[in-house]
Design a protein around this motif. Sequence first.
Motif, short mmCIF file in Angstrom:
data_model
loop_
_atom_site.label_atom_id
_atom_site.label_comp_id
_atom_site.label_asym_id
_atom_site.label_seq_id
_atom_site.Cartn_x
_atom_site.Cartn_y
_atom_site.Cartn_z
N VAL A 80 0.82 -1.21 0.00
CA VAL A 80 0.00 0.00 0.00
C VAL A 80 0.85 1.26 0.00
O VAL A 80 0.59 2.22 -0.73
N GLU A 81 1.88 1.26 0.84
CA GLU A 81 2.67 2.47 1.02
C GLU A 81 3.41 2.87 -0.25
O GLU A 81 3.76 4.05 -0.41
N GLU A 82 3.62 1.94 -1.17
CA GLU A 82 4.40 2.25 -2.36
C GLU A 82 3.57 2.79 -3.52
O GLU A 82 4.12 3.29 -4.49
N ILE A 83 2.26 2.69 -3.42
CA ILE A 83 1.43 3.20 -4.51
C ILE A 83 0.63 4.44 -4.10
O ILE A 83 -0.02 5.06 -4.94
N GLN A 84 0.67 4.80 -2.83
CA GLN A 84 -0.16 5.91 -2.36
C GLN A 84 0.08 7.18 -3.17
O GLN A 84 -0.86 7.91 -3.49
N HIS A 85 1.35 7.43 -3.54
CA HIS A 85 1.67 8.70 -4.20
C HIS A 85 1.16 8.76 -5.64
O HIS A 85 1.10 9.85 -6.22
N ILE A 86 0.77 7.64 -6.24
CA ILE A 86 0.29 7.69 -7.62
C ILE A 86 -1.23 7.64 -7.71
O ILE A 86 -1.79 7.86 -8.78
N LEU A 87 -1.91 7.36 -6.60
CA LEU A 87 -3.35 7.12 -6.64
C LEU A 87 -4.16 8.41 -6.67
O LEU A 87 -3.78 9.43 -6.09
N THR A 88 -5.30 8.34 -7.35
CA THR A 88 -6.31 9.40 -7.25
C THR A 88 -7.49 8.94 -6.40
O THR A 88 -8.22 9.76 -5.86
N ASP A 89 -7.66 7.61 -6.29
CA ASP A 89 -8.77 7.04 -5.55
C ASP A 89 -8.32 5.75 -4.87
O ASP A 89 -7.39 5.08 -5.34
N VAL A 90 -9.02 5.38 -3.80
CA VAL A 90 -8.69 4.14 -3.10
C VAL A 90 -9.97 3.43 -2.67
O VAL A 90 -10.97 4.07 -2.32
N ASP A 134 -20.29 1.41 5.18
CA ASP A 134 -20.92 1.21 3.89
C ASP A 134 -19.93 1.60 2.81
O ASP A 134 -18.76 1.82 3.05
N ASN A 135 -20.39 1.69 1.56
CA ASN A 135 -19.50 1.91 0.43
C ASN A 135 -18.83 3.27 0.43
O ASN A 135 -17.86 3.50 -0.27
N THR A 136 -19.32 4.21 1.19
CA THR A 136 -18.69 5.52 1.25
C THR A 136 -17.72 5.60 2.40
O THR A 136 -17.05 6.60 2.59
N GLY A 137 -17.66 4.53 3.21
CA GLY A 137 -16.76 4.54 4.35
C GLY A 137 -17.43 5.09 5.60
O GLY A 137 -16.84 5.11 6.67
N LEU A 142 -14.28 1.00 2.31
CA LEU A 142 -13.88 2.39 2.08
C LEU A 142 -13.81 2.64 0.58
O LEU A 142 -13.23 1.85 -0.16
N ASP A 143 -14.41 3.72 0.13
CA ASP A 143 -14.36 4.14 -1.27
C ASP A 143 -14.23 5.65 -1.26
O ASP A 143 -15.19 6.36 -0.96
N ALA A 144 -13.03 6.15 -1.55
CA ALA A 144 -12.79 7.59 -1.42
C ALA A 144 -11.74 8.05 -2.41
O ALA A 144 -10.87 7.29 -2.82
N SER A 145 -11.86 9.32 -2.80
CA SER A 145 -10.78 9.94 -3.55
C SER A 145 -9.66 10.24 -2.57
O SER A 145 -9.87 10.31 -1.35
N MET A 146 -8.45 10.44 -3.07
CA MET A 146 -7.35 10.76 -2.18
C MET A 146 -7.55 12.13 -1.54
O MET A 146 -7.10 12.36 -0.40
N GLU A 147 -8.23 13.03 -2.24
CA GLU A 147 -8.54 14.33 -1.64
C GLU A 147 -9.45 14.16 -0.43
O GLU A 147 -9.22 14.77 0.62
N ASP A 148 -10.47 13.31 -0.57
CA ASP A 148 -11.38 13.06 0.54
C ASP A 148 -10.66 12.35 1.69
O ASP A 148 -10.90 12.64 2.87
N PHE A 149 -9.80 11.41 1.34
CA PHE A 149 -9.04 10.69 2.36
C PHE A 149 -8.21 11.66 3.19
O PHE A 149 -8.21 11.60 4.44
N GLU A 150 -7.51 12.57 2.53
CA GLU A 150 -6.64 13.50 3.24
C GLU A 150 -7.44 14.51 4.07
O GLU A 150 -6.97 14.96 5.12
N ALA A 151 -8.64 14.86 3.60
CA ALA A 151 -9.46 15.81 4.35
C ALA A 151 -10.16 15.15 5.52
O ALA A 151 -10.41 15.78 6.55
N ARG A 152 -10.46 13.87 5.39
CA ARG A 152 -11.30 13.19 6.37
C ARG A 152 -10.52 12.56 7.52
O ARG A 152 -10.94 12.63 8.68
#
Length: 293
Positions: free
Chosen positions: A189-199, A287-290, A209-219
């Motif tokens: 996981v730690e090696e792909i985090q920097h390339i992801l837009t969603d997880v 649920d699907n939104t986390g 969990l279903d989130a964009s990386m922007e949502d992940f960082e904000a939440r």
Amino acid sequence: MASIDARGLRKAYGKTLALAGVDLKVEEGRILGLIGPNGAGKSTALQAILGLIPYEGELRVLGRDPWAERDKLMAEVSFIADVAVLPRWMKVCDAVDYVAGVHPRFDRAKAEAFLAKTTIKRGSKVRELSKGMVAQLHLALVMAIDARLLVLDEPTLGLDILYRKSFYDSLLNDYFDHTRTIVVSTHQVEEIQHILTDVVFLDRGRIVLDASMEDFEARYCEVLVGPDRIEAGRALKPIQERQIFGRHILLFDGADRAALAALGEVRSPSLADLFVAMMGDAPPSRDNTGAAA
């Protein structure tokens, strides 16, 4: 149009439910990390997306039914499962010839240009290459295909950290152009985090969990708390607590960062930390939104 649109995706093997009604939507030009423990259903989901297995529910990939229209779909999709799947008896030049003969979107010149940047000899057989070289060969073949969707299932398994970093850097810099969609499934996981837009976190056939990386960082955030402030931190109901060198690290979902700043140093957690918190410590069902169910 979404590159992948799944609704109620379900797959059972006998009494074992590999996918339990998954809803998933991946928009064009995104890089999705599909993360989960062994047996979570990741490979089953990818097999359904690639049209390799029948399934229940609705699934459209690049606007097509992957089970009914697999031949047409594969003209627009590339797939890497494991860096060692190329036939060991095959020469590098034969691998290039083969892909050129079977894939209508393959650009031989691009493959040759990428290989020219490596130390791989065209006359070498796959069995004579190191794992890192095989990864480079695989990536050269993939990047020469003008595919709309690239699916990677543990693509760097068995490689050392230098080759893993090189693989993902090349993928991001030389292949991804915001029109292609990439789905990566891996335990690293730690090696792909920097390339992801969603997880997406998948567990026992369900999305937790279903989130964009922007949502992940904000939440999500974590705070380093000293012993004198630990009870105040616990009162804010962290979803996980761990201890390192006498300091407590509390992980929060949607907490007030200003309130947390009064407790100690606030920082963003890694995906790996959140994964361990959600999968390893039996968190509440989501649920699907986390969101808490």
